[in-house]
Enzyme design. Structure first.
Site, PDB file in Angstrom:
ATOM      1  N   GLU A 154      10.688   1.022   9.778  1.00 21.95           N
ATOM      2  CA  GLU A 154      11.649   2.089   9.443  1.00 21.95           C
ATOM      3  C   GLU A 154      10.933   3.401   9.695  1.00 21.95           C
ATOM      4  O   GLU A 154      10.018   3.757   8.947  1.00 21.95           O
ATOM      5  CB  GLU A 154      12.011   2.021   7.952  1.00 21.95           C
ATOM      6  CG  GLU A 154      12.780   0.806   7.536  1.00 21.95           C
ATOM      7  CD  GLU A 154      14.205   0.870   7.992  1.00 21.95           C
ATOM      8  OE1 GLU A 154      14.652   1.927   8.483  1.00 21.95           O
ATOM      9  OE2 GLU A 154      14.878  -0.156   7.886  1.00 21.95           O
TER      10      GLU A 154
ATOM     11  N   GLU B 219      10.719  15.720  14.980  1.00 20.06           N
ATOM     12  CA  GLU B 219      11.133  15.681  13.571  1.00 20.06           C
ATOM     13  C   GLU B 219      10.466  16.829  12.809  1.00 20.06           C
ATOM     14  O   GLU B 219       9.251  16.994  12.877  1.00 20.06           O
ATOM     15  CB  GLU B 219      10.723  14.335  12.969  1.00 20.06           C
ATOM     16  CG  GLU B 219      11.325  14.086  11.606  1.00 20.06           C
ATOM     17  CD  GLU B 219      10.895  12.735  11.015  1.00 20.06           C
ATOM     18  OE1 GLU B 219       9.750  12.307  11.249  1.00 20.06           O
ATOM     19  OE2 GLU B 219      11.716  12.122  10.306  1.00 20.06           O
TER      20      GLU B 219
ATOM     21  N   LYS C 284       0.854  -1.205   0.000  1.00 16.50           N
ATOM     22  CA  LYS C 284       0.000   0.000   0.000  1.00 16.50           C
ATOM     23  C   LYS C 284       0.881   1.242   0.000  1.00 16.50           C
ATOM     24  O   LYS C 284       1.556   1.545   0.984  1.00 16.50           O
ATOM     25  CB  LYS C 284      -0.917   0.056   1.222  1.00 16.50           C
ATOM     26  CG  LYS C 284      -2.013   1.114   1.004  1.00 16.50           C
ATOM     27  CD  LYS C 284      -2.727   1.520   2.255  1.00 16.50           C
ATOM     28  CE  LYS C 284      -2.024   2.599   3.023  1.00 16.50           C
ATOM     29  NZ  LYS C 284      -1.925   3.894   2.303  1.00 16.50           N
TER      30      LYS C 284
ATOM     31  N   CYS D 277      14.264  10.947   6.003  1.00 17.35           N
ATOM     32  CA  CYS D 277      14.366  10.471   7.389  1.00 17.35           C
ATOM     33  C   CYS D 277      15.768  10.634   7.966  1.00 17.35           C
ATOM     34  O   CYS D 277      15.930  10.726   9.177  1.00 17.35           O
ATOM     35  CB  CYS D 277      13.932   9.015   7.460  1.00 17.35           C
ATOM     36  SG  CYS D 277      14.871   7.970   6.339  1.00 17.35           S
TER      37      CYS D 277
HETATM   38  P1  NAD Z   1       2.830   8.045   7.809  1.00 21.40           P
HETATM   39  O1  NAD Z   1       3.135   7.221   9.004  1.00 21.40           O
HETATM   40  O2  NAD Z   1       1.828   9.118   7.933  1.00 21.40           O
HETATM   41  O3  NAD Z   1       2.338   7.118   6.604  1.00 21.40           O
HETATM   42  C1  NAD Z   1       3.098   6.035   6.140  1.00 21.40           C
HETATM   43  C2  NAD Z   1       2.177   4.983   5.559  1.00 21.40           C
HETATM   44  O4  NAD Z   1       1.403   4.419   6.602  1.00 21.40           O
HETATM   45  C3  NAD Z   1       1.191   5.513   4.519  1.00 21.40           C
HETATM   46  O5  NAD Z   1       1.061   4.592   3.469  1.00 21.40           O
HETATM   47  C4  NAD Z   1      -0.090   5.608   5.317  1.00 21.40           C
HETATM   48  O6  NAD Z   1      -1.248   5.541   4.513  1.00 21.40           O
HETATM   49  C5  NAD Z   1       0.031   4.400   6.206  1.00 21.40           C
HETATM   50  N1  NAD Z   1      -0.797   4.399   7.419  1.00 21.40           N
HETATM   51  C6  NAD Z   1      -1.248   5.454   8.154  1.00 21.40           C
HETATM   52  N2  NAD Z   1      -1.960   5.021   9.204  1.00 21.40           N
HETATM   53  C7  NAD Z   1      -1.965   3.673   9.148  1.00 21.40           C
HETATM   54  C8  NAD Z   1      -2.522   2.648   9.979  1.00 21.40           C
HETATM   55  N3  NAD Z   1      -3.249   2.939  11.064  1.00 21.40           N
HETATM   56  N4  NAD Z   1      -2.302   1.353   9.639  1.00 21.40           N
HETATM   57  C9  NAD Z   1      -1.568   1.041   8.538  1.00 21.40           C
HETATM   58  N5  NAD Z   1      -1.026   1.969   7.710  1.00 21.40           N
HETATM   59  C10 NAD Z   1      -1.227   3.269   8.020  1.00 21.40           C
HETATM   60  O7  NAD Z   1       4.240   8.614   7.315  1.00 21.40           O
HETATM   61  P2  NAD Z   1       4.505   9.619   6.108  1.00 21.40           P
HETATM   62  O8  NAD Z   1       4.026  10.977   6.506  1.00 21.40           O
HETATM   63  O9  NAD Z   1       4.033   9.012   4.861  1.00 21.40           O
HETATM   64  O10 NAD Z   1       6.091   9.606   6.014  1.00 21.40           O
HETATM   65  C11 NAD Z   1       6.913  10.471   6.723  1.00 21.40           C
HETATM   66  C12 NAD Z   1       7.576   9.719   7.857  1.00 21.40           C
HETATM   67  O11 NAD Z   1       8.249   8.574   7.335  1.00 21.40           O
HETATM   68  C13 NAD Z   1       8.660  10.542   8.521  1.00 21.40           C
HETATM   69  O12 NAD Z   1       8.583  10.359   9.917  1.00 21.40           O
HETATM   70  C14 NAD Z   1       9.945   9.941   7.983  1.00 21.40           C
HETATM   71  O13 NAD Z   1      11.065  10.126   8.807  1.00 21.40           O
HETATM   72  C15 NAD Z   1       9.566   8.516   7.836  1.00 21.40           C
HETATM   73  N6  NAD Z   1      10.444   7.831   6.888  1.00 21.40           N
HETATM   74  C16 NAD Z   1      11.343   6.941   7.372  1.00 21.40           C
HETATM   75  C17 NAD Z   1      12.219   6.306   6.514  1.00 21.40           C
HETATM   76  C18 NAD Z   1      13.208   5.308   7.033  1.00 21.40           C
HETATM   77  O14 NAD Z   1      13.757   4.573   6.211  1.00 21.40           O
HETATM   78  N7  NAD Z   1      13.461   5.233   8.320  1.00 21.40           N
HETATM   79  C19 NAD Z   1      12.171   6.563   5.144  1.00 21.40           C
HETATM   80  C20 NAD Z   1      11.233   7.469   4.672  1.00 21.40           C
HETATM   81  C21 NAD Z   1      10.367   8.097   5.560  1.00 21.40           C
END
Ligand code: NAD
Length: 479
Positions: free
Chosen positions: A246, A381, A171, A280
């Site tokens: 991650e 962050e 997803k 990130c």
């Molecule tokens: P997010 O947590 O809002 O969303 C990530 C994914 O999770 C999306 O596909 C979203 O639809 C899904 N999601 C949301 N609620 C959910 C639930 N209850 N159950 C299952 N899935 C759900 O994050 P974002 O805003 O898309 O991304 C930004 C964050 O990601 C930042 O904190 C960034 O640091 C982190 N990030 C980490 C890495 C890494 O490798 N460590 C890489 C890229 C981004």
């Protein structure tokens, strides 16, 4: 505007209703994507379970060939896909090409494991016995990914999941689903059997939540924010499913007095403003030894002045918009909070408006000083084009400041002192170190955070291990 469908069991399907995909540079709706229904979600996992069994029985070389063909086909569509990445994220086209090349290389890298997923033969304790450790796929994997690298992070999950004989139901983030659907468009031609790779679309709180709760999935591999990761972890626990998380970061960028200050300045600018700060492992808090702080700040501000905001599709653009209005408002609130807490804004500090910038989610590259360690801007962050600068006096002090965080993903250090380098690697609680250089993982390294930044990790041989169970066999024969 394009209409996309979801990829289920090798076919393209609508869902119930749809979500718009907005170009963050213009606020135009560039596509409509369907929202998966509960029935489609359940079916996708059942189909995946059946398809996975046959996929796992194929040889590693056969699976590797599929990944290689997929990479070739994606390569042929590089121009189109990089435009899609740029338009759905608002990322400069030059960076979208970088994301594509980096992401696609995981297909080729993990294809090389076609003959390398090895077991072990151990020395048995009893006569006439064999004792084996046999690698086995975990089964069906759920992949949930964020919006900041929608192509690269998708391949980062697909390639290791599939080479090890798993099926993946993916997803993408609802704001940036198109890159994953572009990958799916080439799956059949690459030879991926129906059901081995599927893409479901829709909001995380409904579709993502239902996917994580589906009992068929044995591993949830997630990249995204800490609150979502914690929720996924709790939901996965109900099914005793494995998780690999991650999550966010708050990387300290430490500049010691003995380093090449010009190199540190260039790297500090690059590692904060790349992808509009939405990375990130970005430089989230810059710590400057007091003896070079003035020189560094002056040069840093000059570097920031040169960053060219503009149309992401232009070759000379360095910074695009934030990905969404919600993300723009988060950054705005973060800078406002710092101001109210007593910080000083040295550059930027507001939205960019006027002309083309009246539409879209633009924020000025922002530099902040006079911060304290306990301010939110030093603890939470930011994930945007904003960087706080803070001075310190001693190496011990800065190690303490760097560790004073709930995150533990990446850290940067500029110094020529080997003792400080070794102490940083030993004492700093984080998973990834960039010493005298800028960000950017290698596909065969290991990307995983400590503390609230993550559990498990991606890439290389260590990342591949999450996709395998190790079965143990005690075999007696007639001696
Ligand atoms: P997010 O947590 O809002 O969303 C990530 C994914 O999770 C999306 O596909 C979203 O639809 C899904 N999601 C949301 N609620 C959910 C639930 N209850 N159950 C299952 N899935 C759900 O994050 P974002 O805003 O898309 O991304 C930004 C964050 O990601 C930042 O904190 C960034 O640091 C982190 N990030 C980490 C890495 C890494 O490798 N460590 C890489 C890229 C981004």
């Amino acid at each position: 505007m394009s209409n996309y469908q979801m990829y289920l069991n090798g076919k393209w399907e609508d869902g119930e209703g749809s979500c718009p995909v907005i170009n963050p540079a213009t606020e135009e709706t560039i596509a409509e994507i369907p929202v998966a229904t509960d029935t489609q979600i359940t079916e996708a996992f059942q189909v995946a379970r059946r398809a996975q069994r046959s996929w796992a029985r194929m040889t590693g070389v056969e699976r590797g060939n599929v990944l290689r063909r997929w990479a070739d086909l994606l390569e042929e569509n590089r121009d189109h896909i990089t435009r899609v990445i740029s338009q759905e994220v608002g990322k400069p086209i030059t960076e979208a090409r970088g994301e594509f090349d980096f992401g696609n290389s995981w297909f080729r890298y993990y294809a090389e494991f076609d003959r390398r997923i090895d077991g072990e033969i151990l020395t048995p304790d009893k006569p006439n016995e064999q004792l084996w450790i046999v690698p086995s796929p975990v089964g069906v994997v759920t992949g949930i990914i964020p919006w900041n690298f929608p192509f690269a992070v998708a391949v980062r999950k697909i390639a290791p999941a599939l080479i090890t004989g798993n099926a993946l139901v993916l997803k993408p983030h609802e704001d940036t689903p198109l890159s994953a659907l572009e990958i799916a468009r080439l799956a059949e031609a690459a030879g991926v059997p129906p059901g081995v790779f599927q893409v479901l679309c829709g909001p995380g709180e409904t579709v993502g939540e239902a996917m994580v709760k589906d009992p068929t999935a044995r591993l949830i591999t997630f990249t995204g924010s800490v609150p979502t990761g914690k929720r996924i972890s709790r939901n996965a626990a109900e099914n005793v499913a494995l998780v690999s998380l991650e999550m966010g970061g708050k990387a300290p960028f430490i500049v010691m007095e003995d380093c090449d200050v010009d190199a540190a300045v260039d790297t500090a600018v690059f590692s904060r403003f790349l992808n509009c700060g939405q990375i990130c492992i970005a430089n989230e808090r810059t710590y400057l030894h007091q003896s070079i702080a003035e020189e560094f700040t002056e040069k840093f501000l000059a570097g920031v002045q040169q960053l060219n905001l503009g149309d992401p599709l232009r070759e000379d653009t360095r910074i695009g918009p934030k990905v969404s209005r919600e993300e723009l408002e988060k950054v705005e609130a973060c800078v406002e909070g710092a101001r109210q807490a007593g910080a000083e804004v040295l550059a930027g500090g507001s939205r960019r408006t006027g002309g083309q910038f009246d539409r879209g989610f633009w924020y000025e590259p922002t530099v902040i000083s006079s911060v304290r360690q306990d301010m939110d801007i030093m603890q939470k962050e930011i994930f945007g084009p904003v960087v706080p600068l803070m001075e310190f006096n001693t190496f011990d002090e800065v190690l303490g400041l760097a560790n004073d965080s709930s995150y533990g993903l990446a850290a940067y250090l500029f110094t020529n002192d080997m003792n400080r380098i070794m102490r940083t690697i030993r004492d700093l609680e984080c998973g990834e170190f960039y010493i005298n250089r800028g960000p950017g993982e290698s596909i065969h390294g290991f990307h995983g955070g400590l503390k609230e930044s993550g559990l498990g990790g991606d890439d290389g041989t260590h990342g591949l291990e999450h996709y395998l169970h190790r079965k143990c066999v005690y075999l007696k024969f007639d001696g």
